[in-house]
Design an enzyme around this catalytic site. Structure first.
Site, mmCIF file in Angstrom:
data_model
loop_
_atom_site.group_PDB
_atom_site.id
_atom_site.type_symbol
_atom_site.label_atom_id
_atom_site.label_comp_id
_atom_site.label_asym_id
_atom_site.label_seq_id
_atom_site.Cartn_x
_atom_site.Cartn_y
_atom_site.Cartn_z
ATOM 1 N N MET A 1 0.846 -1.198 0.000
ATOM 2 C CA MET A 1 0.000 0.000 0.000
ATOM 3 C C MET A 1 0.875 1.238 0.000
ATOM 4 O O MET A 1 1.678 1.431 0.919
ATOM 5 C CB MET A 1 -0.918 0.008 1.225
ATOM 6 C CG MET A 1 -1.532 1.385 1.514
ATOM 7 S SD MET A 1 -2.648 1.412 2.920
ATOM 8 C CE MET A 1 -4.182 0.979 2.123
ATOM 9 N N THR B 1 -0.437 -9.989 -1.551
ATOM 10 C CA THR B 1 -1.856 -9.684 -1.375
ATOM 11 C C THR B 1 -2.144 -8.182 -1.367
ATOM 12 O O THR B 1 -3.297 -7.779 -1.201
ATOM 13 C CB THR B 1 -2.389 -10.305 -0.064
ATOM 14 O OG1 THR B 1 -1.600 -9.839 1.038
ATOM 15 C CG2 THR B 1 -2.339 -11.826 -0.121
ATOM 16 N N ASP B 2 -1.126 -7.353 -1.567
ATOM 17 C CA ASP B 2 -1.337 -5.909 -1.648
ATOM 18 C C ASP B 2 -1.892 -5.563 -3.033
ATOM 19 O O ASP B 2 -1.209 -5.710 -4.050
ATOM 20 C CB ASP B 2 -0.017 -5.177 -1.406
ATOM 21 C CG ASP B 2 -0.205 -3.673 -1.309
ATOM 22 O OD1 ASP B 2 -0.334 -3.167 -0.186
ATOM 23 O OD2 ASP B 2 -0.229 -3.000 -2.364
ATOM 24 N N GLY B 3 -3.139 -5.094 -3.069
ATOM 25 C CA GLY B 3 -3.799 -4.845 -4.346
ATOM 26 C C GLY B 3 -3.094 -3.803 -5.190
ATOM 27 O O GLY B 3 -2.950 -3.965 -6.412
ATOM 28 N N LEU C 1 0.051 -2.979 -5.162
ATOM 29 C CA LEU C 1 1.310 -3.527 -5.663
ATOM 30 C C LEU C 1 1.061 -4.469 -6.839
ATOM 31 O O LEU C 1 1.784 -4.427 -7.845
ATOM 32 C CB LEU C 1 2.029 -4.262 -4.523
ATOM 33 C CG LEU C 1 3.408 -4.806 -4.826
ATOM 34 C CD1 LEU C 1 4.355 -3.713 -5.318
ATOM 35 C CD2 LEU C 1 3.986 -5.490 -3.579
#
Length: 216
Positions: free
Chosen positions: A1, A166-168, A170
């Protein structure tokens, strides 16, 4: 994020376009190298206070940067600028919710505070553990999953080789970098990122910088 500063930053994690990490990333990935060349420097604000860093990461979960920043600022004001295990445990769940936290996130921050006060989490000890061991300890806390623990590794411990699949944001940045269709399999993105080891944190910060620089 990608994260905007929430208050005056006490420290930063900085990567220079001509630094050793960037030079290495250029050698292993031409496309990432071209992205790095667009920036003189990429940096994020860090927080050496482990409890604060984790509380921020919990708030950041699955909401926009701007919404997270607003909630954090309200919580800071409510706690008179001192967000600590003691001030959180002295605050009831409804007051935390009035600051904008969901019931689940309020419970998670309170559970984290209890783990710290009870001696189950020692931030000094965490500094001596490897990344996976840190993740294993932190994910015992209610509401802390792998992503939140990885944000702690980056934003508090400044570990050099963290890639949070799982960082959208990224994932979107990698998809754009590599010309992938939106929603590319996480396994593919993670495999591409393996080429950036042992400097995946630097790659992440450059990618976040590029993502944040794009107009909304």
């Amino acid at each position: 994020m990608s994260r905007e500063p929430y208050s005056i930053a006490e420290s930063s994690l900085v990567f220079f376009a001509r630094g050793k990490e960037a030079q290495y990333l250029r050698e292993v990935d031409d496309e990432l190298g071209a992205l790095i060349d667009q920036y003189e420097v990429a940096s994020i604000d860090t927080d050496g206070d482990g409890f604060r860093a984790l509380a921020r990461a919990i708030i950041d979960q699955q909401i926009s940067i701007h919404a997270a920043r607003s909630i954090w600022l309200r919580l800071e004001r409510f706690c008179d600028g001192v967000i600590s295990p003691e001030t959180i445990l002295a605050t009831d769940n409804e007051d935390l919710r009035a600051c904008g936290l969901s019931r689940t996130k309020a419970a998670a921050i309170q559970d984290l505070a209890q783990h710290v006060v009870g001696g189950h989490i020692d931030f000094g000890e965490l500094e001596s553990l490897d990344d996976e061991a840190v993740i294993e300890v932190l994910t015992r806390v209610r509401g802390i999953g792998r992503w939140t623990a990885q944000m702690y590794l980056i934003f508090s411990l400044s570990r050099p080789d963290v890639f949070a699949i799982t960082d959208g944001g990224l994932r979107r940045a990698v998809e754009k970098l590599k010309g992938l269709e939106p929603g590319a399999p996480p396994e593919l993105i993670e495999a591409l990122a393996e080429e950036w080891a042992p400097y995946r944190t630097a790659a992440t910060v450059f990618l976040w910088t590029a993502l944040h620089a794009q107009p909304d």
